[in-house]
Write an enzyme that holds these catalytic residues in place. Structure first.
Site, PDB file in Angstrom:
ATOM      1  N   MET A  30       0.845  -1.202   0.000  1.00  0.00           N
ATOM      2  CA  MET A  30       0.000   0.000   0.000  1.00  0.00           C
ATOM      3  C   MET A  30       0.879   1.251   0.000  1.00  0.00           C
ATOM      4  O   MET A  30       0.405   2.353   0.299  1.00  0.00           O
ATOM      5  CB  MET A  30      -0.931  -0.016   1.207  1.00  0.00           C
ATOM      6  CG  MET A  30      -1.882  -1.212   1.151  1.00  0.00           C
ATOM      7  SD  MET A  30      -3.390  -0.956   2.067  1.00  0.00           S
ATOM      8  CE  MET A  30      -2.735  -0.743   3.695  1.00  0.00           C
ATOM      9  N   GLY A  31       2.162   1.095  -0.325  1.00  0.00           N
ATOM     10  CA  GLY A  31       3.050   2.258  -0.415  1.00  0.00           C
ATOM     11  C   GLY A  31       3.532   2.735   0.938  1.00  0.00           C
ATOM     12  O   GLY A  31       3.439   2.009   1.929  1.00  0.00           O
ATOM     13  N   HIS A  37       9.338  -3.377   3.189  1.00  0.00           N
ATOM     14  CA  HIS A  37       8.880  -3.579   1.809  1.00  0.00           C
ATOM     15  C   HIS A  37      10.073  -3.861   0.887  1.00  0.00           C
ATOM     16  O   HIS A  37      10.017  -4.731   0.021  1.00  0.00           O
ATOM     17  CB  HIS A  37       8.171  -2.327   1.286  1.00  0.00           C
ATOM     18  CG  HIS A  37       6.929  -1.941   2.040  1.00  0.00           C
ATOM     19  ND1 HIS A  37       6.856  -0.803   2.805  1.00  0.00           N
ATOM     20  CD2 HIS A  37       5.719  -2.532   2.137  1.00  0.00           C
ATOM     21  CE1 HIS A  37       5.636  -0.698   3.325  1.00  0.00           C
ATOM     22  NE2 HIS A  37       4.934  -1.738   2.948  1.00  0.00           N
ATOM     23  N   GLY A 147       4.926 -10.383   3.810  1.00  0.00           N
ATOM     24  CA  GLY A 147       5.702 -10.351   5.044  1.00  0.00           C
ATOM     25  C   GLY A 147       5.072 -11.168   6.165  1.00  0.00           C
ATOM     26  O   GLY A 147       3.848 -11.197   6.301  1.00  0.00           O
ATOM     27  N   GLN A 148       5.929 -11.768   6.960  1.00  0.00           N
ATOM     28  CA  GLN A 148       5.470 -12.456   8.188  1.00  0.00           C
ATOM     29  C   GLN A 148       4.833 -11.460   9.163  1.00  0.00           C
ATOM     30  O   GLN A 148       4.034 -11.825  10.018  1.00  0.00           O
ATOM     31  CB  GLN A 148       6.648 -13.161   8.873  1.00  0.00           C
ATOM     32  CG  GLN A 148       6.237 -13.931  10.130  1.00  0.00           C
ATOM     33  CD  GLN A 148       7.403 -14.272  11.021  1.00  0.00           C
ATOM     34  OE1 GLN A 148       8.462 -14.679  10.535  1.00  0.00           O
ATOM     35  NE2 GLN A 148       7.237 -14.115  12.326  1.00  0.00           N
ATOM     36  N   LYS A 149       5.199 -10.183   9.011  1.00  0.00           N
ATOM     37  CA  LYS A 149       4.621  -9.129   9.851  1.00  0.00           C
ATOM     38  C   LYS A 149       3.093  -9.248   9.891  1.00  0.00           C
ATOM     39  O   LYS A 149       2.471  -9.076  10.922  1.00  0.00           O
ATOM     40  CB  LYS A 149       5.061  -7.782   9.281  1.00  0.00           C
ATOM     41  CG  LYS A 149       4.272  -6.593   9.703  1.00  0.00           C
ATOM     42  CD  LYS A 149       4.917  -5.945  10.880  1.00  0.00           C
ATOM     43  CE  LYS A 149       4.081  -4.860  11.496  1.00  0.00           C
ATOM     44  NZ  LYS A 149       3.305  -4.056  10.593  1.00  0.00           N
ATOM     45  N   GLN A 153      -2.661 -12.430   7.525  1.00  0.00           N
ATOM     46  CA  GLN A 153      -2.905 -12.128   6.108  1.00  0.00           C
ATOM     47  C   GLN A 153      -2.289 -13.203   5.223  1.00  0.00           C
ATOM     48  O   GLN A 153      -2.881 -13.638   4.230  1.00  0.00           O
ATOM     49  CB  GLN A 153      -2.308 -10.756   5.774  1.00  0.00           C
ATOM     50  CG  GLN A 153      -2.248 -10.452   4.292  1.00  0.00           C
ATOM     51  CD  GLN A 153      -1.824  -9.029   4.016  1.00  0.00           C
ATOM     52  OE1 GLN A 153      -2.652  -8.126   4.006  1.00  0.00           O
ATOM     53  NE2 GLN A 153      -0.544  -8.805   3.788  1.00  0.00           N
ATOM     54  N   SER A 186       4.355   1.264   7.868  1.00  0.00           N
ATOM     55  CA  SER A 186       4.089   2.585   7.269  1.00  0.00           C
ATOM     56  C   SER A 186       3.454   3.508   8.291  1.00  0.00           C
ATOM     57  O   SER A 186       3.512   4.731   8.164  1.00  0.00           O
ATOM     58  CB  SER A 186       3.146   2.435   6.074  1.00  0.00           C
ATOM     59  OG  SER A 186       3.703   1.535   5.149  1.00  0.00           O
TER      60      SER A 186
HETATM   61  P1  AMP Z   1       1.532  -3.009   3.446  1.00  0.00           P
HETATM   62  O1  AMP Z   1       2.054  -1.936   2.551  1.00  0.00           O
HETATM   63  O2  AMP Z   1       1.493  -2.640   4.887  1.00  0.00           O
HETATM   64  O3  AMP Z   1       0.233  -3.599   2.949  1.00  0.00           O
HETATM   65  O4  AMP Z   1       2.590  -4.203   3.384  1.00  0.00           O
HETATM   66  C1  AMP Z   1       2.941  -4.759   2.137  1.00  0.00           C
HETATM   67  C2  AMP Z   1       3.733  -6.008   2.391  1.00  0.00           C
HETATM   68  O5  AMP Z   1       4.904  -5.696   3.129  1.00  0.00           O
HETATM   69  C3  AMP Z   1       2.964  -7.053   3.222  1.00  0.00           C
HETATM   70  O6  AMP Z   1       3.227  -8.338   2.691  1.00  0.00           O
HETATM   71  C4  AMP Z   1       3.551  -6.880   4.586  1.00  0.00           C
HETATM   72  O7  AMP Z   1       3.473  -8.046   5.378  1.00  0.00           O
HETATM   73  C5  AMP Z   1       4.987  -6.548   4.249  1.00  0.00           C
HETATM   74  N1  AMP Z   1       5.623  -5.863   5.365  1.00  0.00           N
HETATM   75  C6  AMP Z   1       5.127  -4.787   6.059  1.00  0.00           C
HETATM   76  N2  AMP Z   1       5.959  -4.465   7.065  1.00  0.00           N
HETATM   77  C7  AMP Z   1       6.978  -5.351   7.026  1.00  0.00           C
HETATM   78  C8  AMP Z   1       8.148  -5.547   7.816  1.00  0.00           C
HETATM   79  N3  AMP Z   1       8.431  -4.769   8.853  1.00  0.00           N
HETATM   80  N4  AMP Z   1       8.988  -6.565   7.484  1.00  0.00           N
HETATM   81  C9  AMP Z   1       8.697  -7.373   6.429  1.00  0.00           C
HETATM   82  N5  AMP Z   1       7.608  -7.236   5.644  1.00  0.00           N
HETATM   83  C10 AMP Z   1       6.765  -6.248   5.940  1.00  0.00           C
END
Ligand code: AMP
Length: 279
Positions: A30-31, A37, A147-149, A153, A186
């Protein structure tokens, strides 16, 4: 880096004769990109020949309209980070490019969307699967990187891939943290210095739970963690759970093959999640 705003232009590019034999890796985001990321882009670069990153703040997965409005959108900075990471393609569609008016979507996610994040954010995972399906359908990746974060999901998307029999491999990438241990997100830019400091307890408690894993039973581990989080300054705990990592069922013994601890908490106005694999 090529930038596309429409599905048709992206498909044409991916299907052109030069690219159609390359293995394609997709990194949906989502940027407001950070090193978490970028680590996904790097893993995708190692595992596939052509890396597509999507940036789309997906309205259907937000339960709080204010959260959607406030979501950071630093487009220029994102583009330069992706260029530095040697990403091949950025897909940045508008909402109307991805959705018709009043579109309906429902996927049976068994009990995965009625617990933890799914319980607190009703409809969130329906929105996530809705957009990720559209991205898979447009990009047709060989591998998609998450991400495992966002552990729940990942399981939800794995369920979708199995249910719809989608022909791609999912890759789960490790959580990238700030030097002080806070999982990158983010949303972290909205934390004040004080809130950032307060939020370090999340990772600390997860690490301590892992350290104590062999010394204590699940009920005690959970109780200890919750007590620490509830007495921590500035933390409004939503959940701390220890679950079977294959299905996120809460557990009371250590018999599962794989075990995970997950946290969600509000620090001021900012909602943070984190997790750690215990077994
Ligand atoms: P988002 O932009 O928050 O939707 O995240 C996009 C992708 O980045 C998702 O697969 C998240 O799980 C991954 N992601 C977000 N934060 C982290 C992080 N700190 N470490 C690794 N992957 C991440």
């Amino acid at each position: 880096m090529k930038i596309f705003h429409t599905r048709a232009a992206l498909s044409d590019y991916l299907n052109n004769s030069q690219n159609k034999h390359l293995s394609v890796g997709l990194v949906p985001t989502m940027g407001a990109l950070h090193n978490g990321h970028i680590s996904l882009i790097e893993i995708a670069r190692n595992e596939t020949n052509l890396v597509v990153c999507s940036i789309f703040v997906n309205p259907t997965q937000f339960t709080d309209p204010k959260d959607l409005d406030n979501y950071p959108r630093p487009v220029e900075a994102d583009i330069s980070k992706l260029e530095n990471a040697n990403c091949d393609v950025l897909f940045m569609p508008s909402v109307s490019e991805m959705y018709q008016n009043n579109e309906k979507w429902h996927l049976d996610l068994s009990n995965l969307d009625d617990r933890l994040e799914g319980k607190i954010r009703p409809g969130h995972y329906q929105g996530v699967t809705q957009i990720v399906f559209k991205l898979f359908d447009t990009v047709k990746p060989d591998k998609a990187f998450f991400g495992q974060k966002d552990f729940q999901q990942f399981l939800v998307i794995k369920t979708m891939v199995q249910t719809l029999n989608l022909d791609l491999e999912l890759v789960m990438c490790p959580i990238i943290r700030e030097d002080d241990g806070l999982a990158m997100s983010s949303r972290n830019i909205h934390l004040s210095v004080k809130e950032h400091k307060n939020s370090l307890i999340l990772n600390k408690v997860l690490k301590e739970t892992r350290e104590d894993f062999n010394k204590s039973d699940i009920v005690k581990l959970k109780e200890t963690a919750i007590n620490k989080l509830k007495s921590a300054e500035g933390i409004d705990l939503e959940y701390f759970e220890i679950c079977d990592a294959d299905n996120l069922n809460p557990i009371s013994d250590k018999n599962s093959n794989s075990i995970i601890a997950l946290i969600a908490a509000k620090v001021g106005q900012i909602r943070l999640i984190d997790n750690i694999i215990l077994k």
